[in-house]
Structure formats: C-alpha cells, structure tokens
Enzyme design. Structure first.
Site, PDB file in Angstrom:
ATOM      1  N   GLY A  52       2.743   2.321  10.880  1.00  0.00           N
ATOM      2  CA  GLY A  52       3.766   3.360  10.804  1.00  0.00           C
ATOM      3  C   GLY A  52       4.476   3.659  12.109  1.00  0.00           C
ATOM      4  O   GLY A  52       5.219   4.627  12.210  1.00  0.00           O
TER       5      GLY A  52
ATOM      6  N   GLU B 181      -5.311  -4.745  10.584  1.00  0.00           N
ATOM      7  CA  GLU B 181      -4.298  -3.721  10.796  1.00  0.00           C
ATOM      8  C   GLU B 181      -4.593  -2.973  12.094  1.00  0.00           C
ATOM      9  O   GLU B 181      -5.431  -2.060  12.104  1.00  0.00           O
ATOM     10  CB  GLU B 181      -4.311  -2.708   9.639  1.00  0.00           C
ATOM     11  CG  GLU B 181      -3.988  -3.309   8.279  1.00  0.00           C
ATOM     12  CD  GLU B 181      -3.376  -2.263   7.349  1.00  0.00           C
ATOM     13  OE1 GLU B 181      -2.366  -2.587   6.727  1.00  0.00           O
ATOM     14  OE2 GLU B 181      -3.880  -1.132   7.271  1.00  0.00           O
TER      15      GLU B 181
ATOM     16  N   SER C 208       3.524  -2.061  10.420  1.00  0.00           N
ATOM     17  CA  SER C 208       4.957  -2.168  10.723  1.00  0.00           C
ATOM     18  C   SER C 208       5.535  -3.540  10.390  1.00  0.00           C
ATOM     19  O   SER C 208       6.434  -4.022  11.085  1.00  0.00           O
ATOM     20  CB  SER C 208       5.236  -1.795  12.179  1.00  0.00           C
ATOM     21  OG  SER C 208       4.890  -0.432  12.408  1.00  0.00           O
TER      22      SER C 208
ATOM     23  N   ASN D  77       0.870  -1.171   0.000  1.00  0.00           N
ATOM     24  CA  ASN D  77       0.000   0.000   0.000  1.00  0.00           C
ATOM     25  C   ASN D  77       0.909   1.222   0.000  1.00  0.00           C
ATOM     26  O   ASN D  77       1.463   1.576   1.034  1.00  0.00           O
ATOM     27  CB  ASN D  77      -0.903  -0.019   1.244  1.00  0.00           C
ATOM     28  CG  ASN D  77      -1.750   1.227   1.355  1.00  0.00           C
ATOM     29  OD1 ASN D  77      -1.786   2.050   0.437  1.00  0.00           O
ATOM     30  ND2 ASN D  77      -2.432   1.370   2.484  1.00  0.00           N
TER      31      ASN D  77
ATOM     32  N   HIS E 238      -9.476   1.286   4.857  1.00  0.00           N
ATOM     33  CA  HIS E 238      -8.214   1.455   5.594  1.00  0.00           C
ATOM     34  C   HIS E 238      -8.430   2.461   6.732  1.00  0.00           C
ATOM     35  O   HIS E 238      -9.205   3.409   6.590  1.00  0.00           O
ATOM     36  CB  HIS E 238      -7.132   1.953   4.639  1.00  0.00           C
ATOM     37  CG  HIS E 238      -5.766   1.913   5.231  1.00  0.00           C
ATOM     38  ND1 HIS E 238      -5.315   2.877   6.117  1.00  0.00           N
ATOM     39  CD2 HIS E 238      -4.769   1.017   5.113  1.00  0.00           C
ATOM     40  CE1 HIS E 238      -4.086   2.566   6.489  1.00  0.00           C
ATOM     41  NE2 HIS E 238      -3.728   1.439   5.903  1.00  0.00           N
TER      42      HIS E 238
ATOM     43  N   LYS F  73       0.145   4.197  -0.303  1.00  0.00           N
ATOM     44  CA  LYS F  73      -0.499   5.389   0.279  1.00  0.00           C
ATOM     45  C   LYS F  73      -0.251   6.596  -0.628  1.00  0.00           C
ATOM     46  O   LYS F  73      -0.195   6.434  -1.836  1.00  0.00           O
ATOM     47  CB  LYS F  73      -0.025   5.603   1.722  1.00  0.00           C
ATOM     48  CG  LYS F  73      -0.175   4.314   2.549  1.00  0.00           C
ATOM     49  CD  LYS F  73       0.030   4.495   4.026  1.00  0.00           C
ATOM     50  CE  LYS F  73      -0.146   3.159   4.736  1.00  0.00           C
ATOM     51  NZ  LYS F  73      -0.073   3.271   6.192  1.00  0.00           N
TER      52      LYS F  73
ATOM     53  N   GLU G 282      -6.776   4.839   7.670  1.00  0.00           N
ATOM     54  CA  GLU G 282      -6.521   6.239   7.278  1.00  0.00           C
ATOM     55  C   GLU G 282      -7.713   6.825   6.521  1.00  0.00           C
ATOM     56  O   GLU G 282      -7.979   8.023   6.614  1.00  0.00           O
ATOM     57  CB  GLU G 282      -5.222   6.322   6.466  1.00  0.00           C
ATOM     58  CG  GLU G 282      -4.018   6.093   7.376  1.00  0.00           C
ATOM     59  CD  GLU G 282      -2.820   5.447   6.714  1.00  0.00           C
ATOM     60  OE1 GLU G 282      -2.751   5.422   5.463  1.00  0.00           O
ATOM     61  OE2 GLU G 282      -1.944   4.948   7.446  1.00  0.00           O
TER      62      GLU G 282
HETATM   63  P1  13P Z   1       3.147   0.428   7.701  1.00  0.00           P
HETATM   64  O1  13P Z   1       3.660  -0.856   7.072  1.00  0.00           O
HETATM   65  O2  13P Z   1       3.877   1.638   7.206  1.00  0.00           O
HETATM   66  O3  13P Z   1       3.037   0.330   9.166  1.00  0.00           O
HETATM   67  O4  13P Z   1       1.643   0.640   7.135  1.00  0.00           O
HETATM   68  C1  13P Z   1       0.764  -0.422   7.209  1.00  0.00           C
HETATM   69  C2  13P Z   1      -0.454  -0.073   6.457  1.00  0.00           C
HETATM   70  O5  13P Z   1      -1.197   0.813   6.838  1.00  0.00           O
HETATM   71  C3  13P Z   1      -0.719  -0.805   5.215  1.00  0.00           C
HETATM   72  O6  13P Z   1      -1.998  -0.555   4.743  1.00  0.00           O
END
Ligand code: 13P
Length: 250
Positions: A172, A166, A212, A9, A96, A11, A98
C-alpha cells in the site's frame, strides 16, 4: 512449468453492489477468452456467496482471506476452512502481515491454519515478508526463512502450496523492492523449499510477489525468475488494473 497466478486480495473493501460491479468488469474484460494466467479473487467473507455466484463457470477462482485453525466449534466470529471450501473457495490467504499486526498472529498460528486449510482441500497462500527495519538491518532473508520454517505445515504428499513474498513496507505504499531484491528473496525461498521438500515438490510451489504491484510495474516484476505471480491489494479493486496485471503474464 508453473502457471502464473494473479490473486486479488480485496481486504476489507466492497459491498454487494460494488463487488458485483467489479466482478462484472472483470468478466467483461475477459470477454470469454482464457486469461494468460490463473486468476483468483479473495473477497471479504460475507461477499463470497455473491462473488462465487457471479464467477461460477468462469476462469476466475474464489479464495478466502483467513480461516481458523480448528475444524469447528466455539470460536465466535471465525470461519473454518471447511466453510470456505463449502462456499466455493479453492484458496485461502494465511498469515498476511495485516493479520499478523492487527490480530497478533504468530507463525505457529499460521501453521495451524495452513494445516486446517490443507485438510479441508484448500490451497493455502502463506504470506511472509520483512519490515522496513528488518530490511535496513540486513535481516530480510533470515526473517523470511524464519517465517517459512514457523508458518508452513509439515510436508505431505501431493500438498498444494503457494507462498506470497510481501515486504511489509511495500504494501500500500507505492514502493517496491528492486527487481534484483525481489529475485534474491524469491531464489532464497525456492532454495529453502528445495531443502525442505526436495526438488520436484519445491518446483511445483508458486511464489507470488505482493506489495504495490500495479499495471505499470507488473511486467518487470513478473519477469523476475521465480516470481510465479502476484498478490494484489489496491490494484485488484479496479477491474481494468487487475486485468492489465494479468495480461502482463503473457
Ligand atoms: P497493495 O497491492 O495494495 O500494496 O497490497 C498488497 C497486499 O497486501 C496483497 O495481499
């Protein structure tokens, strides 16, 4: 046997030049060999065409990061599932955390989007996961089950579906749940799916872990029962890290 899926992803990261560099790195790293898992990259919408052109005919699949719940129409700035399909996508990430926090997306909206994705022939990757406060309050499984109940489309025959667990606090942050904690949630998701879909259909759903995941922890996370792959954020932006995670599936 479920084939593991390692999904990147990206982003809101990348421009045409850096995306091209990243994909070229992935393809060079694969060197024409079949990876030990299914590989997927989900770039920002405006890079789908660039990335799709580079990965055409390779083992790397293309996915979107969101779609609208309607087929078409007056929805400025939005993208339909059919547009993603037309751009070469096989998957779309939905719900997601976010999107849930930045855009106030609630379960019923995610469910509408997942229905639209299925209708367009895409496989939805529906994201669920608890916040730190919810985990600390002992509510992880209840929250995840509530999100599943609210976000998944009505079951249908031959429906392709991926779930991504997640934990919001792991995204992150460099922190991950313990292997036991990951296993507990994935087992609960599988049980929930069995009750809803029946054993055979539930066994076909891949449940990804995200938050992560890195080359250093991928092998142990991917060895947890019912972890059928990973949804990778930061580490998917470096070809060698993403490929190292893919190799950890072997
Ligand atoms: P990270 O791998 O940067 O923690 O992000 C995970 C994520 O949100 C994947 O959709």
């Amino acid at each position: 046997m479920r084939r593991k899926l390692i999904a990147g992803n990206w982003k809101m990261n990348g421009l045409r030049a850096s995306a091209t560099h990243l994909v070229q790195g992935l393809l060079e790293g694969l060197a024409g060999a079949e990876p030990p898992c299914e590989l997927l990259v989900c770039p920002p919408a405006c890079l789908l065409e660039t990335v799709g052109g580079l990965i055409a005919g390779t083992p790397v699949a293309l996915g979107g990061q969101d779609c609208h719940g309607a087929e078409a129409g007056a929805h400025t700035g939005d993208i339909s599932a059919a547009m993603l399909k037309d751009a070469g996508c096989a998957y779309v990430i939905l719900g997601h955390s976010e999107r849930r926090s930045d855009h106030g997306e609630a379960d019923d909206l995610v469910r509408a989007k997942a229905g639209a994705a299925l209708a367009a022939g895409l496989t939805p990757i529906v994201c669920v996961g608890e916040t730190a406060a919810q985990r600390d309050g002992g509510r992880t499984l209840a929250v995840v089950e509530e999100q599943l109940a609210g976000s998944l489309p009505e079951p249908g025959p031959g429906q392709a579906l991926v779930i991504a667990y997640e934990p919001v606090w792991a995204i992150g942050s460099g922190r991950t749940p313990s292997n036991e904690e990951v296993g507990e949630v994935h087992a609960a998701v599988r049980r929930w799916l069995e009750a809803r879909l029946g054993g055979e259909a539930a066994a076909a759903v891949r449940i990804l872990y995200g938050g992560s995941m890195k080359p250093g922890n991928a092998a142990e996370l991917l060895a947890v029962p019912d972890v059928d792959g990973g949804l990778i954020g930061g580490a998917s932006l470096k070809a060698e890290d993403f490929l190292a995670i893919a190799r950890a599936c072997a």
